[in-house]
Design an enzyme around this catalytic site. Structure first.
Site, mmCIF file in Angstrom:
data_model
loop_
_atom_site.group_PDB
_atom_site.id
_atom_site.type_symbol
_atom_site.label_atom_id
_atom_site.label_comp_id
_atom_site.label_asym_id
_atom_site.label_seq_id
_atom_site.Cartn_x
_atom_site.Cartn_y
_atom_site.Cartn_z
ATOM 1 N N ASP A 50 5.430 -6.143 9.262
ATOM 2 C CA ASP A 50 6.507 -5.744 10.182
ATOM 3 C C ASP A 50 6.566 -6.663 11.398
ATOM 4 O O ASP A 50 7.649 -7.011 11.874
ATOM 5 C CB ASP A 50 6.298 -4.297 10.643
ATOM 6 N N ASP A 102 0.962 -3.557 12.120
ATOM 7 C CA ASP A 102 1.423 -3.861 10.763
ATOM 8 C C ASP A 102 1.859 -5.331 10.707
ATOM 9 O O ASP A 102 2.867 -5.717 11.303
ATOM 10 C CB ASP A 102 2.593 -2.945 10.394
ATOM 11 N N ARG A 119 0.850 -1.192 0.000
ATOM 12 C CA ARG A 119 0.000 0.000 0.000
ATOM 13 C C ARG A 119 0.884 1.240 0.000
ATOM 14 O O ARG A 119 1.782 1.357 0.816
ATOM 15 C CB ARG A 119 -0.848 0.071 1.279
ATOM 16 N N THR A 173 -1.407 7.432 -0.179
ATOM 17 C CA THR A 173 -2.712 7.320 -0.845
ATOM 18 C C THR A 173 -3.477 6.080 -0.404
ATOM 19 O O THR A 173 -4.671 5.972 -0.634
ATOM 20 C CB THR A 173 -2.534 7.236 -2.366
HETATM 21 C C1 PRP Z 1 -0.662 -4.992 4.442
HETATM 22 C C2 PRP Z 1 -1.427 -6.296 4.497
HETATM 23 C C3 PRP Z 1 -2.307 -6.219 3.285
HETATM 24 C C4 PRP Z 1 -2.608 -4.753 3.180
HETATM 25 C C5 PRP Z 1 -3.999 -4.518 3.654
HETATM 26 O O1 PRP Z 1 0.362 -5.043 3.549
HETATM 27 O O2 PRP Z 1 -0.613 -7.420 4.537
HETATM 28 O O3 PRP Z 1 -1.680 -6.691 2.118
HETATM 29 O O4 PRP Z 1 -1.676 -4.071 4.036
HETATM 30 O O5 PRP Z 1 -4.367 -3.199 3.495
HETATM 31 P P1 PRP Z 1 -5.513 -2.743 2.467
HETATM 32 O O6 PRP Z 1 -6.674 -3.659 2.690
HETATM 33 O O7 PRP Z 1 -5.789 -1.328 2.902
HETATM 34 O O8 PRP Z 1 -4.968 -2.810 1.077
HETATM 35 P P2 PRP Z 1 1.382 -3.792 3.351
HETATM 36 O O9 PRP Z 1 0.864 -2.863 2.313
HETATM 37 O O10 PRP Z 1 1.685 -3.215 4.671
HETATM 38 O O11 PRP Z 1 2.647 -4.472 2.709
HETATM 39 P P3 PRP Z 1 3.726 -5.455 3.371
HETATM 40 O O12 PRP Z 1 2.996 -6.734 3.752
HETATM 41 O O13 PRP Z 1 4.678 -5.679 2.279
HETATM 42 O O14 PRP Z 1 4.307 -4.782 4.571
HETATM 43 N N1 URA Z 2 -1.972 -3.495 6.968
HETATM 44 C C1 URA Z 2 -1.569 -3.994 8.149
HETATM 45 O O1 URA Z 2 -0.578 -4.731 8.232
HETATM 46 N N2 URA Z 2 -2.279 -3.679 9.240
HETATM 47 C C2 URA Z 2 -3.361 -2.892 9.190
HETATM 48 O O2 URA Z 2 -3.987 -2.640 10.235
HETATM 49 C C3 URA Z 2 -3.762 -2.367 7.945
HETATM 50 C C4 URA Z 2 -3.046 -2.691 6.845
#
Ligand code: PRP
Ligand code: URA
Length: 360
Positions: free
Chosen positions: A354, A351, A255, A259
Site C-alpha cells: 500500500d 503495509d 496474505r 487467516t
Molecule cells: C505483504 C508483503 C509480503 C507479506 C509478508 O504482502 O509484501 O509478501 O505481506 O507477510 P507474511 O510473512 O506474513 O506472509 P501482502 O500480503 O500484503 O500483499 P500485497 O503486497 O499484494 O499487498
Molecule cells: N505485510 C506488510 O506489508 N507489512 C507487515 O508489517 C506485514 C506484512
C-alpha cells in the site's frame, strides 16, 4: 504506559504493594496474578506476562518470586523478552540503558519493598541508550531465531549506515509513496551489493591503454531476481541497477487478511530458473508464510540456490523460513520486535504494498 505484573505466592505481597505504588504514579497496570498468597507455580504466571510483553499487549513487565530466579528463567525463554533480575537501582538503570530489558524481575525474599519501589521507578523511567548497545541487543534477537549455530550464519543483518538511514526514512509514516518507492529502490541497490558478495570470479587479461592487466570478472553466473507481488516489485529496479543481466521472475502471493495464510495467484519465471542463482525479494518477512510458500514454489521448479532479501523481518518470519528452508540465506536490513495481532511487523513500516503504490 501499561505494565503487566505477576508473581507467585512468595511475591504476592510485594506485587500488591507495587501495583498500588505504580497506580499512584499514574501507570496503568495489568495484573496477571497470583490472586493470593496460596501456592502458585511461577511458570503459570511468568509465561503469560512474558508473552504479553513480547506481543506488545503491555509495554513492559514486572515479575516477582522468592529469589527472582524462577521468574527470570521462565521469562527469558520467550522470544522477544529480555528479563533482568535486579537487586539495586544502578543495575536497574544499566539493564535498561545497555540491555533494553523489557521485564524487571524482583526477588521478594531478598529485596526490601522500599528498594523494590526505587528499582521499579528507575527501571521504568530509564530509556535504552542505543548505539553500540543496539548492535549487541540486535545479536540477542538474531540468536533467538535460530535453533543451531548454523542457522545464525544464515541470517545476514545488513547494518550499513546508508541502509539504516534510508530505512528510517522508509519507516516514517510521513514519507509519501514517491519517496518511499525511491528509498526502497536505493536500499535494494545497496543490499544487492551485499547479496552478491560471494559471486565467483574468473581471471582474465585486459588490455589497458598502457599495458596488460590481470583482472577479474564475474564467472558467467546466471542470476534470477524473483519478486513476490506486489511489494517485491519495489525492489526489482534497484537490484537490476547492479545486476543488469539478471532475468526477472514474478510470483503473486497475498496474505488472507483473516487467516494470514499465503494465497498464490500468479507465477511467471525464467524458463531455466533451476539453473540460476536466485534472489527472492519482498520488503516484508512477517509470519514468513509468503516467503516460505514462494521458496517452495521455486524449489518445486528445480531451484537449489536461493537467497531471500527483505527490508524488515520479524523473528517469527525468520523462524518459519529457517524451519522450512534451512538452506536459504536471509538478508535483512532490520529484525524487528514481533508481530501484532493482525500479523503486521512491530514497529515495521506498515503495509509495504500500500505504501509503495499509494493504495491506502
Ligand atoms: C505483504 C508483503 C509480503 C507479506 C509478508 O504482502 O509484501 O509478501 O505481506 O507477510 P507474511 O510473512 O506474513 O506472509 P501482502 O500480503 O500484503 O500483499 P500485497 O503486497 O499484494 O499487498
Ligand atoms: N505485510 C506488510 O506489508 N507489512 C507487515 O508489517 C506485514 C506484512
Amino acid at each position: 504506559m501499561k505494565i503487566g505484573i505477576g508473581s507467585d505466592h512468595a511475591g504476592f505481597e510485594m506485587k500488591e504493594s507495587l501495583k498500588a505504588y505504580l497506580g499512584s504514579l499514574g501507570i496503568e497496570v495489568l495484573d496477571f496474578g497470583a490472586e493470593s498468597a496460596e501456592a502458585a507455580d511461577y511458570p503459570d504466571i511468568g509465561y503469560p506476562v512474558a508473552k504479553a510483553v513480547a506481543g506488545s499487549k503491555v509495554d513492559m513487565g514486572v515479575l516477582i518470586c522468592g529469589s527472582g530466579i524462577g521468574m527470570s528463567i521462565v521469562a527469558n525463554k520467550v522470544p522477544g523478552v529480555r528479563a533482568a533480575l535486579v537487586g539495586n537501582p544502578e543495575v536497574a538503570r544499566l539493564s535498561r540503558e545497555h540491555n533494553n530489558a523489557n521485564i524487571l524481575v524482583l526477588g521478594a525474599r531478598v529485596t526490601s519493598l522500599d528498594d523494590a519501589k526505587t528499582i521499579t521507578k528507575v527501571f521504568l523511567e530509564t530509556g535504552f541508550a542505543g548505539g553500540r548497545h543496539k548492535r549487541r541487543v540486535d545479536k540477542i534477537v538474531m540468536g533467538e531465531t535460530r535453533k543451531e549455530e548454523a542457522c545464525m550464519s544464515k541470517v545476514h543483518l545488513i547494518d550499513h549506515p546508508l541502509i539504516q538511514h534510508k530505512l528510517s526514512l522508509v519507516r516514517d509514516k510521513n514519507t509519501g509513496s514517491k519517496d518511499f518507492r525511491d528509498l526502497v529502490a536505493e536500499i535494494s541497490t545497496l543490499m544487492a551489493y551485499e547479496v552478491t558478495r560471494d559471486l565467483p570470479l574468473e581471471k582474465i587479461q585486459v588490455e589497458t591503454p598502457i599495458g596488460t592487466a590481470d583482472a577479474q570478472v564475474i564467472s558467467g553466473k546466471k542470476v534470477g531476481i524473483i519478486a513476490v507481488l506486489r511489494a517485491g516489485l519495489g525492489m526489482i529496479e534497484g537490484m537490476l541497477r547492479l545486476i543488469p543481466t539478471a532475468k526477472v521472475g514474478h510470483i503473486g502471493i497475498y496474505r488472507d487478511p483473516d487467516t494470514l495464510q499465503p494465497i498464490d495467484y500468479y507465477c511467471k519465471l525464467p524458463p531455466d530458473v533451476g539453473e540460476r542463482d536466485l534472489i527472492l525479494v519482498d520488503p516484508m518477512l512477517a509470519t514468513g508464510g509468503s516467503a516460505t510458500s514462494a521458496i517452495r514454489f521455486l524449489k518445486d521448479r528445480g531451484a537449489t540456490n536461493i537467497k531471500l532479501v527483505v527490508l524488515v523481518a520479524a523473528p517469527e518470519g525468520i523462524k518459519m523460513v529457517q524451519d522450512n528452508h534451512p538452506d536459504v540465506d536471509i538478508y535483512t536490513a532490520a529484525i524487528d520486535k514481533c508481530l501484532n495481532s493482525h500479523g503486521y511487523i512491530v514497529p515495521g513500516l506498515g503495509d509495504a504494498g500500500d505504501r509503495l503504490f499509494g493504495t491506502k
